[in-house]
Design an enzyme around this catalytic site. Sequence first.
Site, mmCIF file in Angstrom:
data_model
loop_
_atom_site.group_PDB
_atom_site.id
_atom_site.type_symbol
_atom_site.label_atom_id
_atom_site.label_comp_id
_atom_site.label_asym_id
_atom_site.label_seq_id
_atom_site.Cartn_x
_atom_site.Cartn_y
_atom_site.Cartn_z
ATOM 1 N N HIS A 137 -39.490 60.718 26.303
ATOM 2 C CA HIS A 137 -40.516 59.687 26.141
ATOM 3 C C HIS A 137 -40.572 59.320 24.661
ATOM 4 C CE1 HIS A 137 -41.861 60.087 30.292
ATOM 5 N NE2 HIS A 137 -41.707 61.395 30.116
ATOM 6 N N ASP A 166 -37.690 37.797 20.632
ATOM 7 C CA ASP A 166 -39.096 37.809 20.212
ATOM 8 C C ASP A 166 -39.559 36.419 19.792
ATOM 9 O OD1 ASP A 166 -39.501 40.776 20.336
ATOM 10 O OD2 ASP A 166 -37.890 40.706 18.855
ATOM 11 N N TYR A 186 -34.077 23.081 39.190
ATOM 12 C CA TYR A 186 -35.434 23.534 38.875
ATOM 13 C C TYR A 186 -36.389 23.331 40.038
ATOM 14 C CZ TYR A 186 -33.923 23.972 34.021
ATOM 15 O OH TYR A 186 -33.267 24.362 32.876
ATOM 16 N N PRO A 196 -32.739 34.992 19.712
ATOM 17 C CA PRO A 196 -33.602 36.115 19.343
ATOM 18 C C PRO A 196 -34.844 36.151 20.247
ATOM 19 C CG PRO A 196 -33.867 34.335 17.776
ATOM 20 C CD PRO A 196 -32.780 33.907 18.716
ATOM 21 N N ASP A 210 -33.403 48.529 23.780
ATOM 22 C CA ASP A 210 -33.240 49.433 22.638
ATOM 23 C C ASP A 210 -33.817 50.813 22.968
ATOM 24 O OD1 ASP A 210 -32.719 47.204 20.267
ATOM 25 O OD2 ASP A 210 -34.133 46.553 21.792
ATOM 26 N N HIS A 229 -36.689 43.079 18.434
ATOM 27 C CA HIS A 229 -35.435 43.468 19.077
ATOM 28 C C HIS A 229 -34.324 43.037 18.118
ATOM 29 C CE1 HIS A 229 -32.202 44.041 21.879
ATOM 30 N NE2 HIS A 229 -31.950 42.743 21.995
#
Length: 314
Positions: free
Chosen positions: A170, A125, A66, A123, A150, A177
């Site tokens: 578009h 989000d 790090y 996950p 996606d 997600h």
Amino acid sequence: MIQRRTIGIVGIGNVGKAAAYALFNQRLASEIILNDLDHKRAEGEAMDLMHGQMLVGNVTARAGDYADMADAQLIVISAGASQKSPDETRLELLERNVRIFEQIVAQLDEHAPNAMLVVATNPVDVLTYVTQELSERPDERIIGTGTLLDTARFRALLGRHYGVDPRSVHAYILGEHGDSEVPIWSNATIGNQRIKEGPISGIDFDEAAMQQLFENARDAAYQIIERKGHTDTAIGVVIARIVRAVIEDQRSVLPMSVRANGAYGIDDVCLSLPAVVGRHGIAGRVTPKLSAAEHEGLQASATVLKESREGVTV
């Protein structure tokens, strides 16, 4: 003015490795620092990349900790537990990954407080929300890959269906997600023509066919995992696209996992919405008008995400 671009990647599993390869191959960084609990693995991946340096150019890849990321402009977090099987949903990964992220974010806040963070772990989000809660840096500098993958799958399938370049399509998938994501048909276009108002290239809009196409995009990860055990290549390219938007200050409008902040009546959750992405992170929002069903679907997706983190202490 010569500017050195340093990109860090935390977690060199399948996704982290694919992201490193995409960044290296596209020459998006001067230096790529690979960080993993398995330091030897990070070293091996860095060595493997460096053997292609003659063909790519003067991009350096090395393993590091790090502290080595102190000067990084952007750090990708792809560490965490992976899906155990095709039947395991992304949301079921939450509890295991939150504990991992507590340790990672503490280290990044200490050693690289000025870097922008891109969350790629599922996950995604919920973990983007968790990262924002854990970190001291502004929310605008913490984003998730969200539904950009996606959307890429969606546009690729639409392009194939209509026989056009996917870059001429578009159309967005917004929200989670995952299983509750929402296809935005109301303003989807090809060549500035609304898909729902077809025909396009002699092909009429077929609602049943389009629903199946969306489901194929939504469920692609499960199908890929069933066949090869994991997904990595396309998400690596997605991460590279986000990195390019940031380091080149493109101010591209991309469906990113961001804090909703009241958009579409949604608050206290991260989910994918069209966002302006540039050197400082999220520089603005775009809120296209949605149909009533799409609006309702987006709010339902937000509810799923809120419920998924109930009982998890951050």
